[in-house]
Design a protein around this motif. Structure first.
Motif, mmCIF file in Angstrom:
data_model
loop_
_atom_site.group_PDB
_atom_site.id
_atom_site.type_symbol
_atom_site.label_atom_id
_atom_site.label_comp_id
_atom_site.label_asym_id
_atom_site.label_seq_id
_atom_site.Cartn_x
_atom_site.Cartn_y
_atom_site.Cartn_z
ATOM 1 N N MET A 79 20.052 14.642 9.038
ATOM 2 C CA MET A 79 19.603 15.673 8.695
ATOM 3 C C MET A 79 20.481 16.861 9.211
ATOM 4 S SD MET A 79 15.623 15.065 8.818
ATOM 5 C CE MET A 79 14.591 13.960 7.676
ATOM 6 N N ILE A 80 20.753 16.640 10.462
ATOM 7 C CA ILE A 80 21.580 17.849 11.092
ATOM 8 C C ILE A 80 22.993 17.927 10.741
ATOM 9 C CG2 ILE A 80 22.487 18.791 13.396
ATOM 10 C CD1 ILE A 80 19.363 19.414 12.788
ATOM 11 N N LYS A 81 23.426 16.557 10.286
ATOM 12 C CA LYS A 81 24.801 16.354 9.822
ATOM 13 C C LYS A 81 24.825 17.098 8.434
ATOM 14 C CE LYS A 81 27.955 12.472 9.990
ATOM 15 N NZ LYS A 81 28.020 10.979 10.115
ATOM 16 N N ILE A 82 23.860 17.278 7.891
ATOM 17 C CA ILE A 82 24.057 17.715 6.390
ATOM 18 C C ILE A 82 24.444 19.334 6.586
ATOM 19 C CG2 ILE A 82 22.416 18.668 4.461
ATOM 20 C CD1 ILE A 82 23.837 15.669 4.214
ATOM 21 N N ALA A 83 23.747 19.674 7.772
ATOM 22 C CA ALA A 83 23.997 21.191 7.986
ATOM 23 C C ALA A 83 25.220 21.711 8.572
ATOM 24 C CB ALA A 83 22.777 21.900 8.957
ATOM 25 N N LYS A 84 25.702 20.799 9.430
ATOM 26 C CA LYS A 84 27.003 20.849 10.143
ATOM 27 C C LYS A 84 28.237 21.512 9.310
ATOM 28 C CE LYS A 84 28.917 17.602 12.032
ATOM 29 N NZ LYS A 84 30.454 17.539 12.099
ATOM 30 N N GLY A 85 28.497 22.572 9.706
ATOM 31 C CA GLY A 85 29.809 23.212 9.000
ATOM 32 C C GLY A 85 29.444 24.102 7.803
ATOM 33 N N LYS A 86 28.110 23.923 7.393
ATOM 34 C CA LYS A 86 27.741 24.647 6.224
ATOM 35 C C LYS A 86 26.871 25.739 6.580
ATOM 36 C CE LYS A 86 28.394 21.108 2.998
ATOM 37 N NZ LYS A 86 28.084 19.860 3.510
ATOM 38 N N THR A 87 26.363 25.555 7.676
ATOM 39 C CA THR A 87 25.442 26.993 7.955
ATOM 40 C C THR A 87 25.444 26.882 9.649
ATOM 41 O OG1 THR A 87 23.120 27.915 8.206
ATOM 42 C CG2 THR A 87 23.163 25.596 7.812
ATOM 43 N N ASP A 88 25.216 28.033 10.467
ATOM 44 C CA ASP A 88 25.412 27.946 11.892
ATOM 45 C C ASP A 88 23.786 27.871 12.398
ATOM 46 O OD1 ASP A 88 27.899 28.635 11.927
ATOM 47 O OD2 ASP A 88 27.424 30.925 11.930
ATOM 48 N N GLU A 89 22.779 28.142 11.589
ATOM 49 C CA GLU A 89 21.417 28.319 11.933
ATOM 50 C C GLU A 89 20.382 27.326 11.105
ATOM 51 O OE1 GLU A 89 19.609 32.095 11.628
ATOM 52 O OE2 GLU A 89 17.895 31.394 12.176
ATOM 53 N N GLY A 90 19.659 26.594 11.820
ATOM 54 C CA GLY A 90 18.309 25.801 11.085
ATOM 55 C C GLY A 90 17.262 26.401 11.703
ATOM 56 N N THR A 91 16.205 26.243 10.989
ATOM 57 C CA THR A 91 14.849 26.625 11.409
ATOM 58 C C THR A 91 13.803 25.413 11.501
ATOM 59 O OG1 THR A 91 15.127 28.884 10.452
ATOM 60 C CG2 THR A 91 12.785 28.069 11.029
ATOM 61 N N LEU A 92 13.546 25.199 12.713
ATOM 62 C CA LEU A 92 12.691 24.077 13.054
ATOM 63 C C LEU A 92 11.065 24.587 13.288
ATOM 64 C CD1 LEU A 92 14.575 21.984 16.042
ATOM 65 C CD2 LEU A 92 13.872 21.112 13.835
ATOM 66 N N ASN A 93 10.184 23.951 12.643
ATOM 67 C CA ASN A 93 8.751 23.838 12.746
ATOM 68 C C ASN A 93 8.161 22.754 13.402
ATOM 69 O OD1 ASN A 93 7.998 26.472 11.285
ATOM 70 N ND2 ASN A 93 9.322 25.718 10.086
ATOM 71 N N LEU A 94 7.369 23.025 14.614
ATOM 72 C CA LEU A 94 7.033 21.897 15.485
ATOM 73 C C LEU A 94 5.595 21.949 15.519
ATOM 74 C CD1 LEU A 94 9.510 21.359 18.344
ATOM 75 C CD2 LEU A 94 9.387 20.047 16.527
ATOM 76 N N GLY A 95 4.902 20.738 15.936
ATOM 77 C CA GLY A 95 3.551 20.547 16.419
ATOM 78 C C GLY A 95 3.418 19.851 17.693
ATOM 79 N N ASN A 96 2.322 19.397 18.014
ATOM 80 C CA ASN A 96 2.068 18.195 18.865
ATOM 81 C C ASN A 96 2.047 17.213 18.323
ATOM 82 O OD1 ASN A 96 2.309 18.547 21.741
ATOM 83 N ND2 ASN A 96 0.135 19.783 21.947
ATOM 84 N N ASN A 97 2.698 16.236 18.429
ATOM 85 C CA ASN A 97 2.853 14.815 17.776
ATOM 86 C C ASN A 97 2.519 14.949 16.353
ATOM 87 O OD1 ASN A 97 3.216 13.310 20.180
ATOM 88 N ND2 ASN A 97 0.972 13.766 20.946
ATOM 89 N N PHE A 98 3.240 15.788 15.730
ATOM 90 C CA PHE A 98 3.307 16.128 14.627
ATOM 91 C C PHE A 98 4.538 16.098 13.772
ATOM 92 C CE2 PHE A 98 0.044 18.620 11.521
ATOM 93 C CZ PHE A 98 -1.144 17.813 12.034
ATOM 94 N N PRO A 99 4.809 15.967 12.435
ATOM 95 C CA PRO A 99 6.071 16.043 11.709
ATOM 96 C C PRO A 99 6.912 17.284 12.077
ATOM 97 C CG PRO A 99 4.252 15.393 10.262
ATOM 98 C CD PRO A 99 3.521 15.964 11.473
ATOM 99 N N LEU A 100 7.970 17.314 11.834
ATOM 100 C CA LEU A 100 8.975 18.512 12.050
ATOM 101 C C LEU A 100 9.237 18.723 10.635
ATOM 102 C CD1 LEU A 100 12.155 18.278 11.650
ATOM 103 C CD2 LEU A 100 12.112 17.518 13.855
#
Lengths: 247, 247, 247
Positions: A202-223
């Motif tokens: 997933m991160i490889k897709i972003a590499k070189g195409k955008t500087d920033e990604g937004t992560l949303n996280l929980g406790n033992n939850f999907p990201l």
């Protein structure tokens, strides 16, 4: 009638982004762009993208239509185009094939029967933490982690974001403080663990195409990983299921 | 006595061009350059090249001589030279080895017994159509076609040139009209089908070295592909047998 | 306490140089730099390097310490850094792990038990000939030789230096006269033969990092190859055992 013309790199981005999860996908052609929602066979990763009509040089879609695409076949024609070349797509609803043009070259691409392809429902998730992360550093952490483990913990607290992978003897850790992040919204500490192979893709897709990604996280939850590319005309959202951490 | 000095890239071009068909080849050293005529073991592809003495920095050949060369061995020394480096060859008729010099480095290259190597006769063919094609577009069409088939149809008519490959469900087609071609001489429509692997290897040799290739075509007849490189001092002619089209 | 910061390329040079011989190595951390002496399991090749404290951006070492390193593990973190990025190392004597930092990324690298690792004694050799050789030409000769043989003769006399490899039918020879060498000190002719695979690995380390290498040769004796890199702050000495030449 669907007719569209786009820089090869833009269409390649959403096709590659989907192809890390599945071999075949259903796309929705609409008057304001192309939508794709797909879950991988193991139900671990999910993609929800929009390729806005603003990303296209030319775009025309009379009627909402669903098409089924063999991604490897489409990639074989995209591979031939250089990044700056434009590629055209023409599709009439009753045809079983989409016409793809690259200069004087025409590929008639057989489509798949969408009636056999299930709809993907995107779960609604309450994820308390939001972190704007630098893709380059996340990518370095993932590569370092891959050398010692096959999963990684993501931890956010009000002051920092951390990625930690633990091998039998070695540890890889990335720590970014609030001022090293684009954004950090986190009430109380959350922690979840994820499979490295999916996250790496997933991160490889972003590499070189955008500087920033937004992560949303929980406790033992999907990201949830949100990527905006090509001036916001390509929006990709990935969901990734957590791994249960052995205590 | 044969003595010659040439830019490594030039000799590499004719060696690579021959090596797509055979492992060993017979070359004729003459006072006006080097000739090579070879057919592949399956008798599907044939090469007839001339490397003119004008392509050389220095060239001297007292007496016509035939030599047998292990192409892989010669390639192993050419691989070491950068494209702009010059490479020297010295051969005296009674010796079993050719001396190859690259700077201060000397390779003594054992030659093969030419008495065991058959002469290749180039068939004389009447091919009614002649088409001057852009190598870059032909190469894109071949790559697109390789994804769906292992053969391709070449069609010329008085107004256009086409390449068509058909897979089980998909089609790849390149259509170039008269004004998109360097030349088009064609009385009436001709069509022949060819194996993609051979054609791909042949076009690959031209890629990056010349913009234009000349195709001669007939109806279910071999094709002739003529390539002029290095200001006309390297002339390569390929012949390729047609495949019979299943009706 | 050991604390050091260095350009990734510099530390990579000595790690790669050692890794051609062994998977694990013992390094000595001292107040004036890092030393490594290692012999390969077959006792054919040996390395003796010094990475001077002057090669570091920051360097602090209170007490001489020996550490055992899994080279592949260390390479996995070095691989992530670009050549110009700096990498930091921290190690306290009683810890079993070294901390490696690359930007905000931390790798805790488990060390190996040095008590199990033998000391490598460097034999003292009287080698009568010394030759300052151009790495680029030596490298071309080695690549040419690898195509025909698995060993190569090195010969020095008062006027020249030669490398000769003989295959079943072919010969590769590099001859450099005194004026084509950086230095040539040789009383009488000496000749030794060496395994190409080891020599190739050793010269490859120097390629692109220094123009010159110094060879010391004897008659059927090991060779010594001395490489000075990064303005003399990296010194690598290789020893390589000769092969007995079949008469």
């Amino acid at each position: 009638m669907f007719q569209a013309k786009i820089k090869a790199d833009f269409i390649r981005t959403v096709i590659d982004a989907t192809a890390i999860l599945v071999d075949e996908a259903k796309f929705k052609l609409t008057s304001d762009g192309i939508y794709g929602r797909t879950v991988d066979p193991a139900h671990v990763g999910m993609i929800d993208f929009k390729l806005d009509k603003e990303a296209f040089d030319e775009y025309e879609c009379d009627e909402d239509t669903e098409i089924g695409v063999d991604l490897e076949k489409l990639k074989s024609i995209l591979r031939i185009a250089t990044g700056e070349e434009t590629i055209s797509f023409t599709y009439a609803k009753d045809e079983g094939r989409m016409t793809v043009n690259l200069g004087n070259l025409t590929r008639k691409l057989a489509l798949l029967d969408v009636s056999e392809m299930a709809d993907t429902k995107i779960p609604s998730l309450e994820l308390p933490a939001e972190i704007g992360v630098p893709i380059t550093e996340i990518w370095q952490a993932i590569r370092a982690a891959e050398a010692i483990s096959d999963h990684i913990k993501l931890i956010a607290d009000p002051e920092s974001f951390q990625m930690i992978a633990e091998g039998d003897t070695d540890v890889v850790e990335l720590k970014l403080t609030k001022d090293q992040l684009y954004t950090l919204k986190c009430g109380e500490k959350v922690k979840s663990m994820f499979p490295l192979d999916y996250l790496s893709d997933m991160i490889k897709i972003a590499k070189g195409k955008t500087d920033e990604g937004t992560l949303n996280l929980g406790n033992n939850f999907p990201l949830k990983l949100s990527l905006d590319m090509a001036n916001g005309t390509i929006k990709i959202v990935y969901l990734l299921a957590p791994r249960i951490e052995a205590e």
